[in-house]
Design a protein around this motif. Sequence first.
Motif, short mmCIF file in Angstrom:
data_model
loop_
_atom_site.label_atom_id
_atom_site.label_comp_id
_atom_site.label_asym_id
_atom_site.label_seq_id
_atom_site.Cartn_x
_atom_site.Cartn_y
_atom_site.Cartn_z
N THR A 14 4.31 -119.24 -4.88
CA THR A 14 3.08 -118.81 -5.54
C THR A 14 2.91 -119.55 -6.86
O THR A 14 1.82 -120.05 -7.17
CB THR A 14 3.09 -117.29 -5.77
OG1 THR A 14 3.26 -116.64 -4.52
CG2 THR A 14 1.79 -116.82 -6.41
N GLU A 20 -1.48 -118.02 -2.55
CA GLU A 20 -2.36 -117.35 -3.50
C GLU A 20 -2.23 -115.84 -3.31
O GLU A 20 -2.17 -115.37 -2.18
CB GLU A 20 -3.81 -117.78 -3.27
CG GLU A 20 -4.02 -119.25 -3.53
CD GLU A 20 -5.40 -119.71 -3.09
OE1 GLU A 20 -6.23 -118.87 -2.73
OE2 GLU A 20 -5.62 -120.92 -3.10
N ALA A 21 -2.19 -115.14 -4.42
CA ALA A 21 -2.04 -113.68 -4.35
C ALA A 21 -3.13 -113.00 -5.16
O ALA A 21 -3.58 -113.53 -6.18
CB ALA A 21 -0.67 -113.28 -4.89
N GLU A 22 -3.54 -111.84 -4.69
CA GLU A 22 -4.42 -110.97 -5.47
C GLU A 22 -3.53 -110.15 -6.39
O GLU A 22 -2.38 -109.88 -6.07
CB GLU A 22 -5.19 -110.04 -4.53
CG GLU A 22 -6.09 -110.75 -3.55
CD GLU A 22 -7.37 -111.26 -4.18
OE1 GLU A 22 -7.88 -110.59 -5.10
OE2 GLU A 22 -7.83 -112.33 -3.75
N ARG A 23 -4.07 -109.73 -7.52
CA ARG A 23 -3.32 -108.90 -8.45
C ARG A 23 -3.90 -107.49 -8.49
O ARG A 23 -5.11 -107.32 -8.54
CB ARG A 23 -3.35 -109.49 -9.85
CG ARG A 23 -2.60 -110.79 -10.00
CD ARG A 23 -1.16 -110.53 -10.16
NE ARG A 23 -0.44 -111.77 -10.45
CZ ARG A 23 0.81 -111.81 -10.79
NH1 ARG A 23 1.51 -110.69 -10.90
NH2 ARG A 23 1.40 -112.94 -11.02
N SER A 24 -3.03 -106.51 -8.48
CA SER A 24 -3.46 -105.12 -8.61
C SER A 24 -3.65 -104.80 -10.09
O SER A 24 -3.30 -105.60 -10.96
CB SER A 24 -2.42 -104.18 -8.00
OG SER A 24 -1.26 -104.14 -8.81
N SER A 25 -4.18 -103.62 -10.37
CA SER A 25 -4.38 -103.21 -11.76
C SER A 25 -3.05 -103.09 -12.49
O SER A 25 -2.98 -103.25 -13.70
CB SER A 25 -5.14 -101.88 -11.82
OG SER A 25 -4.42 -100.89 -11.11
N ASN A 27 -0.64 -105.15 -11.93
CA ASN A 27 -0.15 -106.52 -11.92
C ASN A 27 0.79 -106.85 -10.75
O ASN A 27 1.52 -107.81 -10.79
CB ASN A 27 0.50 -106.90 -13.25
CG ASN A 27 0.36 -108.39 -13.52
OD1 ASN A 27 -0.56 -109.04 -13.03
ND2 ASN A 27 1.28 -108.93 -14.30
N ARG A 29 1.52 -108.27 -7.03
CA ARG A 29 0.88 -109.29 -6.19
C ARG A 29 0.68 -108.75 -4.79
O ARG A 29 1.55 -108.12 -4.22
CB ARG A 29 1.76 -110.54 -6.11
CG ARG A 29 1.86 -111.29 -7.41
CD ARG A 29 2.74 -112.50 -7.22
NE ARG A 29 2.87 -113.20 -8.49
CZ ARG A 29 3.84 -114.06 -8.76
NH1 ARG A 29 4.75 -114.32 -7.86
NH2 ARG A 29 3.88 -114.65 -9.91
N TYR A 31 -0.62 -110.16 -0.95
CA TYR A 31 -0.86 -111.34 -0.14
C TYR A 31 -1.57 -110.93 1.15
O TYR A 31 -1.24 -109.92 1.75
CB TYR A 31 0.47 -112.02 0.22
CG TYR A 31 1.22 -112.52 -0.99
CD1 TYR A 31 1.00 -113.80 -1.47
CD2 TYR A 31 2.13 -111.71 -1.66
CE1 TYR A 31 1.69 -114.26 -2.59
CE2 TYR A 31 2.81 -112.16 -2.78
CZ TYR A 31 2.58 -113.44 -3.24
OH TYR A 31 3.25 -113.90 -4.34
N ASP A 32 -2.54 -111.75 1.57
CA ASP A 32 -3.22 -111.45 2.83
C ASP A 32 -2.50 -112.12 4.00
O ASP A 32 -1.49 -112.80 3.82
CB ASP A 32 -4.70 -111.84 2.77
CG ASP A 32 -4.92 -113.34 2.59
OD1 ASP A 32 -3.99 -114.13 2.82
OD2 ASP A 32 -6.04 -113.71 2.21
N CYS A 35 -1.35 -115.82 4.18
CA CYS A 35 -0.12 -116.23 3.49
C CYS A 35 1.06 -116.28 4.45
O CYS A 35 1.94 -117.14 4.31
CB CYS A 35 0.17 -115.31 2.31
SG CYS A 35 -0.97 -115.57 0.94
#
Length: 119
Positions: A14, A20-25, A27, A29, A31-32, A35
């Motif tokens: 990463t 690529e990772a999405e971040r939660s509130s 922080n 990670r 991954y969909d 990935c």
Amino acid sequence: MLTGFTKRTIDYYTNMGLLEAERSSSNYRFYDHSCIEKLQYIEKCKQENQSLEQIKKSLQERDAKEIDILELRLKMKGLEKELSQALEQKGDKEVQDLLKKGLSKESFSLIQALLLLLN
């Protein structure tokens, strides 16, 4: 782990830009599914002795091709819709004959779009 890769390896990939990772509130990670496919692709490339930089370039090229294909599909949909509307307004006998023979309006529109692009 679901992927067979360690957290450290996934974090490394990463940070290199391979994943690529999405971040939660908070922080974390996320991954969909793509990935997992990328991790499998990376592993395959590593088995072929490719460097991580080569793999990164390959992934970027692959992503660019996918974007080009999506853009082309969107353009084709737009052309198909325009042609379909134009043919409906025109009331073309050829269109009606093709529809009676079982060729869908969408297929006919796509054929028309392709003919226009080739000319």
